[in-house]
Design an enzyme around this catalytic site. Sequence first.
Site, PDB file in Angstrom:
ATOM      1  N   ASP A 112       0.837  -1.198   0.000  1.00  0.00           N
ATOM      2  CA  ASP A 112       0.000   0.000   0.000  1.00  0.00           C
ATOM      3  C   ASP A 112       0.877   1.255   0.000  1.00  0.00           C
ATOM      4  OD1 ASP A 112      -2.291   1.876   0.891  1.00  0.00           O
ATOM      5  OD2 ASP A 112      -3.287  -0.072   0.931  1.00  0.00           O
ATOM      6  N   ASP A 172      -1.043   2.014  18.254  1.00  0.00           N
ATOM      7  CA  ASP A 172      -1.837   0.811  18.038  1.00  0.00           C
ATOM      8  C   ASP A 172      -1.214  -0.130  17.010  1.00  0.00           C
ATOM      9  OD1 ASP A 172      -4.009  -0.023  19.474  1.00  0.00           O
ATOM     10  OD2 ASP A 172      -5.477   1.222  18.445  1.00  0.00           O
ATOM     11  N   HIS A 192      -3.613   5.910   3.758  1.00  0.00           N
ATOM     12  CA  HIS A 192      -4.401   4.766   3.312  1.00  0.00           C
ATOM     13  C   HIS A 192      -3.844   3.455   3.866  1.00  0.00           C
ATOM     14  CE1 HIS A 192      -6.031   1.837   0.311  1.00  0.00           C
ATOM     15  NE2 HIS A 192      -7.056   2.667   0.272  1.00  0.00           N
ATOM     16  N   LEU A 241      -3.370  -3.426  17.641  1.00  0.00           N
ATOM     17  CA  LEU A 241      -3.140  -4.129  18.901  1.00  0.00           C
ATOM     18  C   LEU A 241      -4.413  -4.292  19.729  1.00  0.00           C
ATOM     19  CD1 LEU A 241       0.146  -2.317  19.958  1.00  0.00           C
ATOM     20  CD2 LEU A 241      -0.051  -4.707  19.249  1.00  0.00           C
ATOM     21  N   ASN A 298      -5.108  -3.764  23.015  1.00  0.00           N
ATOM     22  CA  ASN A 298      -4.448  -3.117  24.153  1.00  0.00           C
ATOM     23  C   ASN A 298      -5.385  -2.256  24.999  1.00  0.00           C
ATOM     24  OD1 ASN A 298      -4.902  -1.051  22.356  1.00  0.00           O
ATOM     25  ND2 ASN A 298      -2.743  -0.470  22.123  1.00  0.00           N
ATOM     26  N   VAL A 336      -8.487   1.114  18.551  1.00  0.00           N
ATOM     27  CA  VAL A 336      -9.228   0.075  17.833  1.00  0.00           C
ATOM     28  C   VAL A 336      -8.455  -1.234  17.939  1.00  0.00           C
ATOM     29  CG1 VAL A 336     -10.258   1.710  16.210  1.00  0.00           C
ATOM     30  CG2 VAL A 336      -8.062   0.639  15.648  1.00  0.00           C
ATOM     31  N   ASN A 367     -14.160  -0.127  -6.133  1.00  0.00           N
ATOM     32  CA  ASN A 367     -15.275   0.778  -5.793  1.00  0.00           C
ATOM     33  C   ASN A 367     -15.969   1.312  -7.038  1.00  0.00           C
ATOM     34  OD1 ASN A 367     -14.422   0.381  -3.185  1.00  0.00           O
ATOM     35  ND2 ASN A 367     -13.656   2.452  -2.863  1.00  0.00           N
ATOM     36  N   ALA A 401      -7.499  -7.880  -8.092  1.00  0.00           N
ATOM     37  CA  ALA A 401      -8.528  -8.726  -7.474  1.00  0.00           C
ATOM     38  C   ALA A 401      -9.139  -9.706  -8.469  1.00  0.00           C
ATOM     39  CB  ALA A 401      -9.624  -7.844  -6.868  1.00  0.00           C
ATOM     40  N   TYR A 406      -7.697 -11.500 -10.701  1.00  0.00           N
ATOM     41  CA  TYR A 406      -6.893 -12.678 -10.998  1.00  0.00           C
ATOM     42  C   TYR A 406      -7.359 -13.879 -10.178  1.00  0.00           C
ATOM     43  CZ  TYR A 406      -3.533  -9.429 -13.144  1.00  0.00           C
ATOM     44  OH  TYR A 406      -2.932  -8.488 -13.923  1.00  0.00           O
ATOM     45  N   VAL A 428      -5.898 -14.503  -6.655  1.00  0.00           N
ATOM     46  CA  VAL A 428      -6.145 -13.455  -5.664  1.00  0.00           C
ATOM     47  C   VAL A 428      -7.590 -13.561  -5.180  1.00  0.00           C
ATOM     48  CG1 VAL A 428      -6.174 -10.957  -5.254  1.00  0.00           C
ATOM     49  CG2 VAL A 428      -4.455 -11.945  -6.790  1.00  0.00           C
ATOM     50  N   SER A 461     -11.419  -1.156   0.071  1.00  0.00           N
ATOM     51  CA  SER A 461     -10.106  -1.089   0.720  1.00  0.00           C
ATOM     52  C   SER A 461     -10.209  -1.414   2.200  1.00  0.00           C
ATOM     53  CB  SER A 461      -9.501   0.309   0.572  1.00  0.00           C
ATOM     54  OG  SER A 461      -8.876   0.477  -0.665  1.00  0.00           O
TER      55      SER A 461
END
Length: 524
Positions: free
Chosen positions: A146, A155, A179, A190, A192, A196, A271, A286, A288, A291, A338
């Site tokens: 990415d 995090d 992104h 994490l 923790n 999140v 999208n 995506a 293929y 994948v 994504s």
Amino acid sequence: MTYTHILTRPVRFFGFAALAALLAAIIFAGAAFGTTVFAAPIERTDVLIGFKNIPGFAEHTLVRAHGGAVTKSFHLVPAVAASLPSAAIRALERNPLVSVVEIDGEFTAIGHSVELDNTWGVAHVGAGSVHHDSVVGTGIKVAIIDTGIDYTHSDLGANYAGGHDFVNGDNDPMDDNGHGTHVAGTAAALLNGAGVVGAAPEARLYGLKVLNASGSGSFSDVIAALQWAVDNGVSVTNNSYGSSRDPGTLVQAAFDNSAAAGVLHIAAAGNEGNCPGNRNTVGYPARYASVVAVAATDKNDKRPCFSSTGPDVELSAPGVSITSTYLGGSYATGSGTSMASPHVAGVAALVMAAGEQSASAVRQILRDTAKPLGDSNHYGHGLIQAVAAVAAVGDSSPPPDDSEPEPEPEPAPEEPTDEPDTTTAVVSDISYSTSGGRTNDRHLTVAITISNGDGAPIGGATVSIDLHRNGSRIASGTGTTNSSGVVSFTLKNAQTGCYSTTVTDVVAEGAQWDGFTPSNEFCK
């Protein structure tokens, strides 16, 4: 002794007398320093060149003979990335060593809208319930291909294990877009008690930066990232980027070959959907077969209009109003496939940590245990289900030992690469010096050192460079290293400014250039 070469600037048109004087000066400089004189810049195209064998000295020489410069060389697929005169493409296509020449196009991050909301996706797919059973993806290597990862985020930092920046050619894949950091948090933030939590909160995160600050990147950088993933034992990749056009046979081969090597590729479907969902809009990679294409759903398990549709959709996951990690230690909420894809990547890591190490078997488990939602062109096999997927691992076997899911020790985070060897050529140093004039700073010399993977100098290597001043290319040159592995280029009467050098090609008999230029800059 260090060989010195004169850098040549792009030619401008002069009157006849001035042109004659200029030519005389160039001929004199060439006689004195053994410099190759280059013509004015011509139209060039970035291409991927496929060969019938893994590229080596002969293939690199062939590209150079057609006026090209190799920028990356691959062993995952028998190919190189190169900048080639447009007029030379057809000639190369006819060469018996060449299998295909394709345009090195561009992938872009699959966009998302940002809005404030609460996180819900990880819980909705049941990952939280699996965490309570101490299946948290411990030690599974997940690569986020990415824009990079902000590994300083509280995090993410403890799970970050290394990576590479293919955009800038270094080992620091710091995110300059956001992104990739958002995607990484959904996969493996994490557990923790703060912020999140990701689907696999103890997976080892690797950042493979192929997209720049604007969210776009080349096909060739993605091939390089896939090759890195195979070479460094990555188990799962997340690919939340895409192209609406087919990138070609070499990019597909890179995904196919890395999947065959045991890497499970998860990708955002795209999208580009419409509300009826009546078009085939799944993007690449995506689409293929090697994948897993992931569509998006909302809290009611319904497909949002933007989610791409078609027969290649394989699984679905939450992709609407997903809160995750973001740049600078912050959090943001985004919508898009994504955001859906890393839910699946994380659950795949949970299944692997539960004991199933085969990528193809994990893929089948994810399909078999998904919750059907309706039209397969919209949802594929259905919504990913973490609890059922983990439970499907070894139904007749005792519970897995989650404290030691990987038998081999992990490499050091900063250096997760192969041991050095003598068949790799690397640019080990770029240095600058000045000379001439009353203050000894009139002329600028750039010294390039080429060595093998063991650090030994490589003599007789042909090195091509571009020299930039204040971000713009001003000169190019080609020279040969001496026995110390050094070749020097001199720019006469160098103007004031900040200079940087990009190595565009290295050809060394018995060694293959790794394609990277170390960061460098000199201001005068």
